[in-house]
Each structure stands twice: as C-alpha cells, then as structure tokens.
Design an enzyme around this catalytic site. Sequence first.
Site, PDB file in Angstrom:
ATOM      1  N   HIS A  95       1.184  -0.943  -0.208  1.00  0.00           N
ATOM      2  CA  HIS A  95      -0.290  -0.108   0.041  1.00  0.00           C
ATOM      3  C   HIS A  95       0.949   1.409  -0.230  1.00  0.00           C
ATOM      4  O   HIS A  95       1.667   1.263   0.772  1.00  0.00           O
ATOM      5  CB  HIS A  95      -1.062   0.395   1.450  1.00  0.00           C
ATOM      6  CG  HIS A  95      -1.940   0.784   1.329  1.00  0.00           C
ATOM      7  ND1 HIS A  95      -1.964   2.462   1.174  1.00  0.00           N
ATOM      8  CD2 HIS A  95      -3.233   0.996   0.767  1.00  0.00           C
ATOM      9  CE1 HIS A  95      -2.576   2.718   0.816  1.00  0.00           C
ATOM     10  NE2 HIS A  95      -4.069   2.517   0.850  1.00  0.00           N
ATOM     11  N   GLU A 165      -4.353   1.711  -7.466  1.00  0.00           N
ATOM     12  CA  GLU A 165      -4.392   3.121  -6.324  1.00  0.00           C
ATOM     13  C   GLU A 165      -3.485   4.377  -6.647  1.00  0.00           C
ATOM     14  O   GLU A 165      -2.451   4.015  -5.851  1.00  0.00           O
ATOM     15  CB  GLU A 165      -4.623   2.293  -4.844  1.00  0.00           C
ATOM     16  CG  GLU A 165      -4.977   1.295  -4.683  1.00  0.00           C
ATOM     17  CD  GLU A 165      -5.378   1.322  -2.980  1.00  0.00           C
ATOM     18  OE1 GLU A 165      -6.753   1.638  -2.823  1.00  0.00           O
ATOM     19  OE2 GLU A 165      -4.571   1.760  -2.007  1.00  0.00           O
TER      20      GLU A 165
HETATM   21  P1  PGA Z   1      -9.267   6.244   0.235  1.00  0.00           P
HETATM   22  O1  PGA Z   1      -8.431   4.736   0.547  1.00  0.00           O
HETATM   23  O2  PGA Z   1     -10.920   4.590  -0.208  1.00  0.00           O
HETATM   24  O3  PGA Z   1     -10.041   6.798   1.838  1.00  0.00           O
HETATM   25  O4  PGA Z   1      -9.085   7.162  -0.774  1.00  0.00           O
HETATM   26  C1  PGA Z   1      -8.157   3.920  -0.196  1.00  0.00           C
HETATM   27  C2  PGA Z   1      -6.832   2.894  -0.249  1.00  0.00           C
HETATM   28  O5  PGA Z   1      -5.998   3.681   0.669  1.00  0.00           O
HETATM   29  O6  PGA Z   1      -7.104   1.692   0.287  1.00  0.00           O
END
Ligand code: PGA
Length: 253
Positions: A95, A165
């Site tokens: 992440h 992401e």
């Molecule tokens: P968010 O986080 O939906 O609050 O943007 C997603 C993540 O960081 O996995």
Amino acid sequence: MSKKLVIANWKMNPSSVKEAQVVFKSTITSAKGLKNVDVVVCPPFPYVNIKNDLKTKKVYLGAQNVSSESSGAYTGEVSASILSSSKVSHVIIGHSERRVMGETNSVVNKKIQQALKAKLAVVLCVGESVRDTHGEYLGFIKQQLHECLQSVSKAQMAHIIIAYEPIWAISSNGGREAIPDEFTEVRIFIRKILSDMYDAKCAHATKVLYGGSVGPEDVSGFLVEGGADGVLVGHNSLIPKKFAAILHICNTK
Ligand code: PGA
C-alpha cells in the site's frame, strides 16, 4: 456477470474494539444475501479476532501488512503464518501508505513470497504519485509489477490480486478523484504487462481492482465503464451506510 471483490481497508481505525465490532457487524448485515460480491475486511492487527467472535462465513478477514521475514526476533512485526493461523485469508501488500514509510519493491516482493508460502491471497497495490503527460507513470507501474512479482510463478499468480491505487486519488492525499477512463487505461496496461510476464490467460484471470476515494456515487463507473473486478475502499468502508450502498451496487454490476 462476474463476482466482484470488495476490500475494506480500515487503516488505523476505529479507535476501540467496541467500535470495530459495530462496524464489522454492520458489514456482515450489509453483505447478507449478496451473491455476486465477496467482501474482505482488513482491520488493524489487534482486531483480527472479530471474525471469530462474530462467527460469520460471509465476510473474509484480511490484514493490511505482513512481515517480510518468516519468524524470529523482529519486534513489532507479524508473520504470514501468524496471520493464516488467525483465520486471515487475504493481505494487502505494498500500500502506498506503507511505501512512504520506506517499503521498496524488493521488500514488497519478500512480503509477497512470505504470504504465498502461508497460502494467503495477496492484494498487491500499485500506483503512481503523479500523472505526467508523457506517460512516465506507466513505466513506473511496469517497474512496480516487475520488481514486486519477481520469482512469482504463473501458478502462484492465482493467489495474486492487483489493486491499482493512484496515490493522487487516495482520500487522505486530498487530491482529485480518478475517472473510470483513467482506470481503464491502467487496467489494460497492467494486463499487457502480466501477459508479457506470464501469458494472456494468466493476465486475463488476474483480478484488477480500483482503489482511491471510492464511494457509492462513483463505484458503478469504475465497475461498468472501467471494467474493474472490484474495489478497494478506505474511509467509506468505516461508514456503514456508504459501505452498504457500495456493496449493493457491486452486487448488481
Ligand atoms: P480511500 O483509501 O478510499 O480513503 O481513498 C483507499 C486506500 O488508501 O486504500
């Protein structure tokens, strides 16, 4: 209609076991009867017992991190075998909030190897911090995939899920939200890289999720227009009404 995968990343929330149980219970209720969606809740480590306490088969349990080592003197770390013996089935690895703490692609690769050995499903996060106009972000994602998946075999890829992401779209970074077309481009690109690294069948079979400020208002776009196999939800996974809405939309798309 293919079954969608929804991962709830609670991050370092909520602040007590009691609150965690409330959110988990409401997630179980929201997931009840949804046949086209698999739900994985990734709470902070000390809360991993909530699944046992609340006895649900519907919601899977995930972790937000795992050690790159198998056992021993690593204060503060949690190994893959500890996770799997605690009924954890999935683990988020790489992440961006861990990468900013110094986690490199090579560390991510070691963590993936540990997770695979312990038979955990890996949710590998990739994504760029900025989108330049020359497409350099694609090269960045390619490098992440190559280095993070080094020595991962084609057979092991059955246990890998990719979550795209873009760092700029994650809610805590306060940037703009992504649009489905931006996801589509990277989803196709990721599958091309996987096809080159493995083969077309493997690339096609690997789930590619979208994550970054996903909410009830835009989840449908990522699934329908973007072709996402599911979503990784951060802050909205802690808001029962919103998460219930996201799950119901995923169940119908
Ligand atoms: P968010 O986080 O939906 O609050 O943007 C997603 C993540 O960081 O996995």
